[in-house]
Design a protein around this motif. Structure first.
Motif, mmCIF file in Angstrom:
data_model
loop_
_atom_site.group_PDB
_atom_site.id
_atom_site.type_symbol
_atom_site.label_atom_id
_atom_site.label_comp_id
_atom_site.label_asym_id
_atom_site.label_seq_id
_atom_site.Cartn_x
_atom_site.Cartn_y
_atom_site.Cartn_z
ATOM 1 N N THR A 122 -48.962 -14.661 -36.287
ATOM 2 C CA THR A 122 -49.166 -13.264 -36.699
ATOM 3 C C THR A 122 -50.081 -12.596 -35.684
ATOM 4 O OG1 THR A 122 -48.919 -13.811 -39.042
ATOM 5 C CG2 THR A 122 -50.019 -11.735 -38.514
ATOM 6 N N MET A 123 -49.665 -11.432 -35.228
ATOM 7 C CA MET A 123 -50.451 -10.718 -34.223
ATOM 8 C C MET A 123 -50.276 -9.216 -34.421
ATOM 9 S SD MET A 123 -48.035 -11.284 -30.876
ATOM 10 C CE MET A 123 -47.827 -13.037 -31.202
ATOM 11 N N GLU A 124 -51.161 -8.471 -33.814
ATOM 12 C CA GLU A 124 -51.053 -7.017 -33.816
ATOM 13 C C GLU A 124 -50.622 -6.554 -32.434
ATOM 14 O OE1 GLU A 124 -54.566 -5.086 -35.163
ATOM 15 O OE2 GLU A 124 -54.525 -5.992 -37.163
ATOM 16 N N THR A 125 -49.692 -5.608 -32.431
ATOM 17 C CA THR A 125 -49.197 -5.081 -31.160
ATOM 18 C C THR A 125 -48.676 -3.669 -31.381
ATOM 19 O OG1 THR A 125 -47.719 -5.496 -29.294
ATOM 20 C CG2 THR A 125 -46.881 -6.015 -31.483
ATOM 21 N N LEU A 126 -48.068 -3.110 -30.350
ATOM 22 C CA LEU A 126 -47.448 -1.789 -30.441
ATOM 23 C C LEU A 126 -45.946 -1.946 -30.316
ATOM 24 C CD1 LEU A 126 -49.838 0.342 -28.195
ATOM 25 C CD2 LEU A 126 -49.720 0.343 -30.693
ATOM 26 N N LEU A 127 -45.240 -1.328 -31.242
ATOM 27 C CA LEU A 127 -43.768 -1.330 -31.186
ATOM 28 C C LEU A 127 -43.340 -0.090 -30.416
ATOM 29 C CD1 LEU A 127 -41.828 -3.411 -32.395
ATOM 30 C CD2 LEU A 127 -41.387 -1.829 -34.263
ATOM 31 N N MET A 128 -42.637 -0.306 -29.292
ATOM 32 C CA MET A 128 -42.309 0.812 -28.417
ATOM 33 C C MET A 128 -41.099 0.447 -27.556
ATOM 34 S SD MET A 128 -45.602 0.176 -25.933
ATOM 35 C CE MET A 128 -45.152 1.354 -24.691
ATOM 36 N N LEU A 129 -40.308 1.439 -27.176
ATOM 37 C CA LEU A 129 -39.142 1.206 -26.323
ATOM 38 C C LEU A 129 -39.563 1.150 -24.863
ATOM 39 C CD1 LEU A 129 -36.416 3.512 -27.914
ATOM 40 C CD2 LEU A 129 -36.509 1.025 -27.964
ATOM 41 N N LYS A 130 -39.043 0.200 -24.167
ATOM 42 C CA LYS A 130 -39.333 0.100 -22.748
ATOM 43 C C LYS A 130 -38.751 1.307 -22.031
ATOM 44 C CE LYS A 130 -38.967 -3.074 -18.834
ATOM 45 N NZ LYS A 130 -38.441 -4.386 -18.364
ATOM 46 N N GLY A 131 -39.559 1.921 -21.158
ATOM 47 C CA GLY A 131 -39.100 3.116 -20.468
ATOM 48 C C GLY A 131 -39.363 4.380 -21.252
ATOM 49 N N GLY A 132 -39.994 4.246 -22.405
ATOM 50 C CA GLY A 132 -40.317 5.431 -23.199
ATOM 51 C C GLY A 132 -39.262 5.729 -24.228
ATOM 52 N N GLY A 133 -39.571 6.575 -25.184
ATOM 53 C CA GLY A 133 -38.648 6.950 -26.234
ATOM 54 C C GLY A 133 -39.116 8.238 -26.872
ATOM 55 N N ILE A 134 -38.388 8.665 -27.883
ATOM 56 C CA ILE A 134 -38.758 9.929 -28.519
ATOM 57 C C ILE A 134 -39.932 9.762 -29.465
ATOM 58 C CG2 ILE A 134 -36.415 10.835 -28.311
ATOM 59 C CD1 ILE A 134 -36.004 10.146 -31.264
ATOM 60 N N HIS A 135 -40.206 8.519 -29.868
ATOM 61 C CA HIS A 135 -41.317 8.243 -30.773
ATOM 62 C C HIS A 135 -42.490 7.675 -30.001
ATOM 63 C CE1 HIS A 135 -39.324 8.077 -35.021
ATOM 64 N NE2 HIS A 135 -38.962 9.149 -34.336
ATOM 65 N N PRO A 136 -43.709 8.035 -30.422
ATOM 66 C CA PRO A 136 -44.890 7.404 -29.816
ATOM 67 C C PRO A 136 -44.989 5.951 -30.263
ATOM 68 C CG PRO A 136 -45.547 8.794 -31.652
ATOM 69 C CD PRO A 136 -44.070 9.030 -31.446
ATOM 70 N N PRO A 137 -45.731 5.128 -29.542
ATOM 71 C CA PRO A 137 -45.900 3.730 -29.949
ATOM 72 C C PRO A 137 -46.453 3.629 -31.361
ATOM 73 C CG PRO A 137 -46.719 4.078 -27.721
ATOM 74 C CD PRO A 137 -46.412 5.425 -28.264
ATOM 75 N N VAL A 138 -45.947 2.645 -32.102
ATOM 76 C CA VAL A 138 -46.354 2.439 -33.491
ATOM 77 C C VAL A 138 -47.138 1.137 -33.582
ATOM 78 C CG1 VAL A 138 -45.556 2.128 -35.863
ATOM 79 C CG2 VAL A 138 -44.322 3.671 -34.332
ATOM 80 N N PRO A 139 -48.387 1.168 -34.059
ATOM 81 C CA PRO A 139 -49.127 -0.077 -34.241
ATOM 82 C C PRO A 139 -48.546 -0.862 -35.411
ATOM 83 C CG PRO A 139 -50.406 1.773 -35.077
ATOM 84 C CD PRO A 139 -49.191 2.357 -34.412
ATOM 85 N N VAL A 140 -48.289 -2.136 -35.176
ATOM 86 C CA VAL A 140 -47.679 -2.979 -36.203
ATOM 87 C C VAL A 140 -48.415 -4.309 -36.281
ATOM 88 C CG1 VAL A 140 -45.368 -1.974 -35.993
ATOM 89 C CG2 VAL A 140 -45.991 -3.926 -34.565
ATOM 90 N N GLU A 141 -48.317 -4.915 -37.465
ATOM 91 C CA GLU A 141 -48.733 -6.298 -37.632
ATOM 92 C C GLU A 141 -47.450 -7.126 -37.635
ATOM 93 O OE1 GLU A 141 -51.985 -8.101 -40.477
ATOM 94 O OE2 GLU A 141 -50.063 -7.988 -41.534
ATOM 95 N N MET A 142 -47.310 -7.998 -36.651
ATOM 96 C CA MET A 142 -46.039 -8.689 -36.418
ATOM 97 C C MET A 142 -46.203 -10.169 -36.744
ATOM 98 S SD MET A 142 -43.861 -8.743 -32.904
ATOM 99 C CE MET A 142 -43.650 -6.987 -32.956
ATOM 100 N N THR A 143 -45.303 -10.656 -37.636
ATOM 101 C CA THR A 143 -45.262 -12.071 -37.980
ATOM 102 C C THR A 143 -43.983 -12.678 -37.387
ATOM 103 O OG1 THR A 143 -46.452 -11.677 -40.034
ATOM 104 C CG2 THR A 143 -45.264 -13.755 -39.854
ATOM 105 N N ILE A 144 -44.147 -13.711 -36.582
ATOM 106 C CA ILE A 144 -43.008 -14.347 -35.903
ATOM 107 C C ILE A 144 -42.908 -15.781 -36.403
ATOM 108 C CG2 ILE A 144 -42.019 -14.996 -33.671
ATOM 109 C CD1 ILE A 144 -43.737 -12.816 -32.418
ATOM 110 N N ARG A 145 -41.715 -16.140 -36.908
ATOM 111 C CA ARG A 145 -41.458 -17.509 -37.358
ATOM 112 C C ARG A 145 -40.188 -18.005 -36.647
ATOM 113 N NH1 ARG A 145 -42.755 -20.697 -41.750
ATOM 114 N NH2 ARG A 145 -43.868 -18.983 -42.745
ATOM 115 N N ILE A 146 -40.296 -19.165 -36.029
ATOM 116 C CA ILE A 146 -39.142 -19.777 -35.343
ATOM 117 C C ILE A 146 -38.403 -20.641 -36.353
ATOM 118 C CG2 ILE A 146 -38.352 -21.188 -33.411
ATOM 119 C CD1 ILE A 146 -39.722 -18.562 -32.626
ATOM 120 N N VAL A 147 -37.088 -20.356 -36.536
ATOM 121 C CA VAL A 147 -36.241 -21.112 -37.465
ATOM 122 C C VAL A 147 -35.199 -21.851 -36.628
ATOM 123 C CG1 VAL A 147 -34.686 -21.007 -39.426
ATOM 124 C CG2 VAL A 147 -36.587 -19.379 -39.239
ATOM 125 N N SER A 148 -35.251 -23.179 -36.664
ATOM 126 C CA SER A 148 -34.323 -24.003 -35.865
ATOM 127 C C SER A 148 -33.604 -24.960 -36.782
ATOM 128 C CB SER A 148 -35.090 -24.786 -34.786
ATOM 129 O OG SER A 148 -35.755 -23.895 -33.906
#
Length: 451
Positions: free
Chosen positions: A109-135
């Motif tokens: 779990t980490m905090e980051t900014l959700l944003m499109l590479k190269g820019g987009g119509i929306h400003p970056p959104v701060p998110v709390e991101m949980t990543i789980r690897i399912v194999s």
């Protein structure tokens, strides 16, 4: 339904074997039911506030995304399919996410900014991101759940600003309190120094006052002894001159005695001045003892009418030979006062004598009235009176009103100061009222005797 959604639905049907030719097969209804359930679940997921992404760990590309991703990134989820997941996150966290793909048990779990590479119509959104690897088998996916924490970040920023403001205020207040404390300590130090100086000055004053009292007592005693002898022998000489010498020499030798200064008038002056000097010494001794608190008052219930009668009798000779008329106004129902008899007579005689000195014609009256738990005694005259500024000075030591260049002093200037000390020692107060040309009124109060 939009064309893109129809294409996506067709692809899913194809993947599970639901082509046009398979509709008649027996397993179709069950698969159709499962597909409907999957679509309902998908619809629910699309309506959630969290964006969910499926990422292929082998390629790092997005294979699926829910509808909340559109809210955060401003593009439809289908536009994100096959795009590198690291293209929609802040570059600083991209490498950290890529390292998780090779770990089959990763859960981060980490905090980051959700944003499109190269820019987009929306400003970056701060998110709390949980990543789980399912194999498992051929399914190697990274399930990523991104929760919008914009409001939380705003609250944290506001809290940080408030804390900084509060800390700044605390620092400012601390500085103010420090300065106030320093000023207070300085004031305390100054006050302690002033108190030390005052104590030292007070001790010196007490020592000086004691030395003054002792000196006055000693000098007065030393003066009184020879003065008593002078006064005694002057009286003897006066008596013998009048009774023996003058009748014996006869009228023809009176001039010879006069030329030698041996006459009764001269001796009378010696007696009179000796008495005045004796009174001055007594006044100096009285004021010294009163100021030093060495005079013990013998308080007892006294009839004011009786004490006033003694004082009036003592000053009666001052009111003869065409001088002012002496009268009294003492109600019979006056209560007894608590006082020292001798000191009370001293006060009355002093006030009545002063009234006689400054009243050539007219009247001097001694009055008394009850005033609640006190008795007010007044000595009133119709003499020349005094100005207002004189009223502020007359109870001070050695003060004599009048022009010293044109009028002879009427006493030592200690009588009223002695009266003030005596009255205040009884728990009363003394004051005067007067106008030029309209006489004077001296008042003092004494406590009513208990019972």
């Amino acid at each position: 339904m939009p064309a893109e959604d129809k294409d996506l639905l067709a692809q899913r049907r194809k993947l599970i074997g639901l082509g046009e030719r398979s509709i008649s097969k027996s397993y179709y209804p069950e698969l159709q039911q499962r597909l409907d359930e999957l679509e309902r679940f998908r619809s629910l997921m699309d309506q959630g506030n969290d964006a969910i992404f499926l990422v292929d760990t082998a390629t790092g590309r997005i294979t699926d995304a829910t509808g909340a991703a559109e809210t955060m990134l401003g593009v439809r989820p289908q536009k994100l399919i096959h795009r590198l997941f690291t293209d929609i996150v802040h570059p600083e966290t991209a490498s950290r996410i890529e390292r998780l793909y090779s770990n089959p048990l990763a859960h981060k779990t980490m905090e980051t900014l959700l944003m499109l590479k190269g820019g987009g119509i929306h400003p970056p959104v701060p998110v709390e991101m949980t990543i789980r690897i399912v194999s498992g088998g051929v399914f190697n996916k990274a399930v990523v759940v991104a929760r919008d924490i914009s409001e939380r970040k705003k609250a944290e920023a506001a809290l940080k600003d408030y804390q900084e403001t509060l800390e700044q205020r605390v620092q400012e207040r601390t500085r103010e309190l420090t300065l106030s404390n320093e000023r207070l300590q300085a004031e305390v130090k100054d006050r302690l120094a002033a108190e030390a100086l005052y104590k030292e000055a007070s001790e010196r004053a007490d020592a000086a006052n004691k030395a003054k009292t002792e000196f006055l007592s000693m000098v007065s005693h030393e003066l009184r002894t020879p003065l008593t002898s002078i006064l005694g022998f002057a009286k003897i000489i006066e008596k013998r001159l009048n009774e023996n010498v003058v009748p014996a020499v006869g009228p023809e030798n009176a001039k010879a005695l006069s030329s030698l200064g041996i006459v009764s008038e001269n001796v009378a002056i010696i007696v009179s001045e000796s008495r005045r000097l004796s009174a001055l010494i007594n006044d100096v001794l009285d004021i010294a003892k009163l100021e030093a608190g060495k005079v013990e008052m013998r308080l007892e219930p006294l009839s004011l009418a009786q004490v006033a009668g003694q004082a009036l009798a003592a000053v009666a000779p001052l009111f003869k030979d065409g001088g002012p008329v002496l009268s009294k106004d003492l109600p019979a129902d006056l209560p007894p006062v608590l006082a020292d008899r001798d000191r009370l007579i001293q006060v009355l005689v002093n006030l009545l004598s002063n009234a006689a000195k400054f009243t050539a014609k007219g009247a001097v009256t001694c009055r008394a009235r009850r005033d609640r738990n006190m008795v007010r005694v007044s000595v009133e005259d119709t003499g020349r009176g005094m100005a207002e500024q004189g009223l502020k000075l007359i109870f001070k030591k050695f003060v004599q009103l009048g022009d010293p260049m044109t009028s002879k002093p009427h006493g030592t200037g200690l009588g009223l100061a002695i009266c003030r000390h005596i009255v205040e020692a009884h728990g009363g107060r003394i004051w005067a009222e007067s106008e030029l040309g309209k006489g004077s009124r001296f008042h003092f109060t004494l406590p009513v005797a208990p019972g």
